[in-house]
Write a protein that holds these residues in place. Sequence first.
Motif, PDB file in Angstrom:
ATOM      1  N   GLY A 140     -14.353 -25.569   9.660  1.00 56.95           N
ATOM      2  CA  GLY A 140     -13.567 -24.477   9.113  1.00 56.95           C
ATOM      3  C   GLY A 140     -14.212 -23.715   7.979  1.00 56.95           C
ATOM      4  O   GLY A 140     -13.619 -22.761   7.445  1.00 56.95           O
ATOM      5  N   LYS A 141     -15.431 -24.094   7.586  1.00 52.81           N
ATOM      6  CA  LYS A 141     -16.041 -23.481   6.398  1.00 52.81           C
ATOM      7  C   LYS A 141     -16.229 -21.969   6.557  1.00 52.81           C
ATOM      8  O   LYS A 141     -15.912 -21.190   5.650  1.00 52.81           O
ATOM      9  N   SER A 142     -16.734 -21.535   7.719  1.00 54.66           N
ATOM     10  CA  SER A 142     -16.979 -20.094   7.909  1.00 54.66           C
ATOM     11  C   SER A 142     -15.655 -19.324   7.913  1.00 54.66           C
ATOM     12  O   SER A 142     -15.584 -18.198   7.406  1.00 54.66           O
ATOM     13  N   ALA A 143     -14.616 -19.926   8.488  1.00 55.51           N
ATOM     14  CA  ALA A 143     -13.303 -19.277   8.505  1.00 55.51           C
ATOM     15  C   ALA A 143     -12.728 -19.184   7.093  1.00 55.51           C
ATOM     16  O   ALA A 143     -12.145 -18.160   6.710  1.00 55.51           O
ATOM     17  N   MET A 144     -12.906 -20.249   6.299  1.00 55.54           N
ATOM     18  CA  MET A 144     -12.422 -20.231   4.917  1.00 55.54           C
ATOM     19  C   MET A 144     -13.162 -19.170   4.099  1.00 55.54           C
ATOM     20  O   MET A 144     -12.544 -18.449   3.299  1.00 55.54           O
ATOM     21  N   ASP A 145     -14.468 -19.068   4.312  1.00 60.62           N
ATOM     22  CA  ASP A 145     -15.247 -18.031   3.611  1.00 60.62           C
ATOM     23  C   ASP A 145     -14.729 -16.638   3.981  1.00 60.62           C
ATOM     24  O   ASP A 145     -14.619 -15.752   3.121  1.00 60.62           O
ATOM     25  N   TYR A 146     -14.421 -16.440   5.278  1.00 62.27           N
ATOM     26  CA  TYR A 146     -13.895 -15.142   5.727  1.00 62.27           C
ATOM     27  C   TYR A 146     -12.570 -14.838   5.029  1.00 62.27           C
ATOM     28  O   TYR A 146     -12.365 -13.722   4.516  1.00 62.27           O
ATOM     29  N   LEU A 147     -11.663 -15.812   4.997  1.00 61.34           N
ATOM     30  CA  LEU A 147     -10.343 -15.587   4.405  1.00 61.34           C
ATOM     31  C   LEU A 147     -10.459 -15.260   2.920  1.00 61.34           C
ATOM     32  O   LEU A 147      -9.768 -14.359   2.411  1.00 61.34           O
ATOM     33  N   LYS A 148     -11.332 -15.977   2.227  1.00 60.67           N
ATOM     34  CA  LYS A 148     -11.498 -15.717   0.790  1.00 60.67           C
ATOM     35  C   LYS A 148     -12.114 -14.337   0.556  1.00 60.67           C
ATOM     36  O   LYS A 148     -11.766 -13.637  -0.400  1.00 60.67           O
ATOM     37  N   SER A 149     -13.027 -13.926   1.459  1.00 58.72           N
ATOM     38  CA  SER A 149     -13.625 -12.587   1.329  1.00 58.72           C
ATOM     39  C   SER A 149     -12.581 -11.494   1.545  1.00 58.72           C
ATOM     40  O   SER A 149     -12.722 -10.381   1.055  1.00 58.72           O
ATOM     41  N   ARG A 150     -11.530 -11.836   2.301  1.00 58.53           N
ATOM     42  CA  ARG A 150     -10.442 -10.891   2.551  1.00 58.53           C
ATOM     43  C   ARG A 150      -9.353 -10.971   1.484  1.00 58.53           C
ATOM     44  O   ARG A 150      -8.337 -10.285   1.560  1.00 58.53           O
ATOM     45  N   GLY A 151      -9.546 -11.835   0.475  1.00 63.27           N
ATOM     46  CA  GLY A 151      -8.604 -11.884  -0.635  1.00 63.27           C
ATOM     47  C   GLY A 151      -7.466 -12.871  -0.467  1.00 63.27           C
ATOM     48  O   GLY A 151      -6.517 -12.866  -1.261  1.00 63.27           O
ATOM     49  N   PHE A 152      -7.522 -13.743   0.563  1.00 64.58           N
ATOM     50  CA  PHE A 152      -6.469 -14.735   0.744  1.00 64.58           C
ATOM     51  C   PHE A 152      -6.645 -15.875  -0.264  1.00 64.58           C
ATOM     52  O   PHE A 152      -7.735 -16.458  -0.359  1.00 64.58           O
ATOM     53  N   SER A 153      -5.588 -16.196  -0.991  1.00 68.01           N
ATOM     54  CA  SER A 153      -5.659 -17.288  -1.968  1.00 68.01           C
ATOM     55  C   SER A 153      -5.373 -18.620  -1.285  1.00 68.01           C
ATOM     56  O   SER A 153      -4.814 -18.660  -0.181  1.00 68.01           O
ATOM     57  N   GLU A 154      -5.735 -19.709  -1.969  1.00 67.92           N
ATOM     58  CA  GLU A 154      -5.415 -21.057  -1.457  1.00 67.92           C
ATOM     59  C   GLU A 154      -3.901 -21.198  -1.253  1.00 67.92           C
ATOM     60  O   GLU A 154      -3.448 -21.787  -0.278  1.00 67.92           O
TER      61      GLU A 154
END
Length: 607
Positions: A140-154
């Motif tokens: 899931g690392k690449s997906a998490m990086d994508y979400l964070k780049s889109r501004g999604f918080s934890e």
Amino acid sequence: MNTGRGIPEEVIEAVLRQHDIVDTVSKHVHLTKQGKYMKGLCPFHSEKTPSFTVTPDRQIFHCYGCGKGGNAIKFRMELEGLTFPEAVRLMADEAHIPYEAGTGGSAGDSPRNLELEQQLQAHEWTAKLYHFLLKNTEYGKSAMDYLKSRGFSEKAIDTFQIGYAPARWDTLVQFLEKRSFNLDVMEKGGLLSSKQDGSGYVDRFRDRVMFPLHNRSGKVIAFAGRVLGEGQPKYLNSSESKLFSKSRTLYNLHMAKGEIRKSRQFVLFEGYGDVISAWEAGVHNGVATMGTALTESHAAMMRGLADEVIVCYDGDQAGQAAALKSIPILEDAGFQVRIAMLSEGLDPDDFIRKYGAERFHRKILDGAVSSVKFKLIYLRKNHILLEEDGKVAYIKDAMEVIAPLSSPTEREIYLKELSAELQVSFESLKQECNEKRQSMQKNNYAGDNKGKRWNNGRHKTGQASMPELLPAYHVAERRLLAFMLQDDEVARYVGDSLGDQFNLEDHAAIAAYLYAYYAQGKPPDASRFIASLQDERLEQSVIGIAMMELPAEWSTQELDDCIREVKKVPQMKQIRRKKEEMVSAEKAGDFLRAAQIASEIIALERQ
């Protein structure tokens, strides 16, 4: 005893006892008493003349405009876009009625419901799996990086249970198989896909960021997947199933409904990313359609919760065109509609990240314009107002929007704005508007909602509509059934005298159901009887029959008259056949046979 819908009968009856029809409807419709009825404006279609009727003593509603009707359960189904089991479960929960009351079994005993229960359980497990893989594995690392780049918080990722489906063919297949789920059922539920050669199943979602979709009760019923990288399709939803229908699902309704009820307002977005960004910005009454245009089913679901909708679609041409299409659907459902105007072609998600939450609230949501104002702004883009021809064409288009408005004050406000904007005299615009209104009145009936299929010219003023004349036997059968609905003694009398000899198939079926209903020792109760039927057409027939005006007391004389009228029909058909036979015999020169048939006809006519 379980009904054919897999729900214990005593649960349905308890729900109907606890949810009075007037109380249920009054939460959504302003009712006024008219004799033994309550009347109001129908929540299922737009009307000016009340045709929506509630009958407290029979615990049913019926709209003479659009034809919808039923008991309290049916009202919630229609208003909130629920299935029968969903409505019963929701109403049982509200009244603190155990859903599996007193049967020694469960509401899911039927094979169909076992499948649905299995699919729901699998969706819950799958959502947890995808969320775990996103947050805790290398996959899931690449997906998490994508979400964070889109501004999604934890916090947002946890709140919305966002996950990741790995780029493998069998991650979910193995996960479900190890937990003894039936893979054929999983494929029906939209989690898996069949291999082309029919040799097994593969994961439907691969290498996608996963957004669980919930029903209004908060159960996961489907997924929306956004591909990582450049693959196609970019967005993929679960396939349509008994659990999931795009036209009846709104993203985030399960979490937003509390704030929506409190504020009496929806904010309608196009996508789940917008909903999540707005949620983090403090907008907790936001929902989105799922990869489909807004439908009448969506609007009906929404209508029971709020009075106003702010449409907050993307600021580009496609988003504004979609907003324009949503206006009549929402207004026909009875909403006050405002449109949020997003500048620079931004979508809500982009705007919040660029300008912040406070400006989004103040400028976009608080600054949302009326639907009329939005239509005028949208039309203005199609004309070059620096040219005289452009001004004239724009005024002509604007009159199509302003002239139909019923409020003189509202018309005047928009005409004054138009006058100031185009440097054209207010009086000339007012004259043109009045001429347009006169033209409209000549060309259209003054009835509500001309052209709508549910109204079809009802409530016209100045022109009485002729009621359909039914054959005498048809009226007699309806009258008998109406008396039978009110009194089990009448049902016994009609059963002994007529049995199943009703001429109309639906009437014979209703009579058979009534005989069976009373044979179980149940009291006369139109609402409970309707709940026992499992046929939409028969339900609607019974509602119409139950709304008939009848004398307070019945007499055997009236019942006998109706029964005689019903029994005449097959005899009249026999007489017609005999007359045709007699004519054929005369043409063939068989006058002895013709005379015999004539005497048979006389005997039948005496009967």
